[in-house]
Write an enzyme that holds these catalytic residues in place. Structure first.
Site: not given
Length: 327
Positions: A186, A243, A135, A133, A255, A103
């Site tokens: 995002k 997301d 990880a 999602s 983030n 991304k």
């Protein structure tokens, strides 16, 4: 269908764990320590407690990955060009489908991941794998929902079947541009939300910021397409709204945590120091610069993204940044 996954960070390894329960998977890493750790313990230091199936074979040489019929690229976006060039140099077959699980936007060219692949590997079909999602949850095989975007319906349906797992709801889309724009943006908005939360401005301001973020996503999405049209299913689906909510509300988000540390620092923060403290790449840091430049190129206003960029790259104060974020 044999599957190769390039990139053994938390995300690439989580995908390998998920798919490796029923399929043969090749996982490529450039890091010898990671290679030895996975082969020795069948576990990644990035996902402690999550066993990696014996169906997953780990490779250091990228040429050992090219015989799979599907290649999943889970490397940082700023490294994608180099990896694609390596695949090109290894004569990757033209019929190998490439699924992008990264991304962001390339800083030097302002290109999306699919545009980078199309430039270097123009004959390979492309799909995008994106959605909310974390990880660690994927590796633990908890339920989640994703989007598989591909402009070829036949290939897309085939890939959905291959990636489908009992704990995964996988939706198909043709909107590869919209899905990638949402995925990149995002992370920048998560940094902004972290700043607001770290500054203790409350959940009301936090919710308002997420709402305004959707407007900036729509603006860039529309400008990038060029004809002003957007797919409402993309905006309101897992790849965008889903997301965005996850990344902007959970401190499991790298983030958001990065932004939180900045907001909680009373202007005494050092961006490079905070970056160096983390074990994983903060994609939103690089993407903030890319988005700022892309918005200028497309002549659109994105005040939230601009404020984050000026804080990270031009030493704008937290006070000035917050005044934009909550205005």
């Amino acid at each position: 269908m044999a599957i190769s996954i390039l990139g053994a960070g938390a995300w690439g390894t989580a995908i390998a764990i998920s798919l490796g329960s029923k399929k043969d998977v090749i996982l490529w890493t450039r890091n010898e320590t990671t290679f030895e750790s996975i082969n020795g313990k069948r576990e990644s230091d990035k996902l402690p407690g999550c066993r990696i199936s014996d169906n997953v074979s780990v490779k250091l040489a990228i040429e050992d990955t090219i015989n799979a019929s599907v290649t999943i690229l889970a490397v940082p976006t700023q490294s994608l060009r180099k990896v694609c060039q390596q695949l090109h140099n290894c004569n990757l077959k033209k019929d190998v489908a490439i699924i992008l699980a990264c991304k962001g936007i390339e800083k030097s060219t302002l290109k999306l991941p699919s545009e980078i692949v199309n430039e270097i590997l123009p004959n390979n079909p492309i799909a995008i794998f994106s959605g909310p999602s974390f990880a660690v949850e994927v590796a633990r095989k908890l339920p989640y929902s994703m989007v598989l975007a591909c402009q070829n319906n036949t290939l897309g349906s085939k890939l959905v079947s291959e990636l489908q797992q009992e704990n995964v709801k996988l939706e198909f889309s043709n909107d590869i541009i919209g899905v990638q724009i949402c995925a990149a943006l995002k992370n920048v908005f998560a940094i902004a939300c972290g700043i607001v939360l770290g500054s203790k401005l409350g959940f009301n301001a936090h919710a308002a910021l997420i709402t305004k973020s959707m407007s900036e996503i729509k603006a860039l999405y529309s400008a990038k397409i060029g004809d002003g049209s957007v797919d409402i299913n993309t905006l309101l689906g897992p790849a965008c709204l889903g997301d965005l909510i996850m990344t902007c509300t959970s401190l499991n988000s790298r983030n958001l945590s990065f932004g939180f540390k900045i907001g909680n620092s009373d202007n005494g923060f050092n961006v490079q120091q905070i970056l160096s403290e983390g074990k994983s790449v903060i994609e939103g840091f690089s993407t903030a610069e890319s988005i700022f430049n892309l918005a200028g190129k497309l002549k659109i206003k994105m005040p939230i993204c601009e404020a984050v960029y000026r804080l990270l790259y031009e030493s704008a104060s937290i006070e000035d940044t917050i005044s934009v974020l909550i205005s």
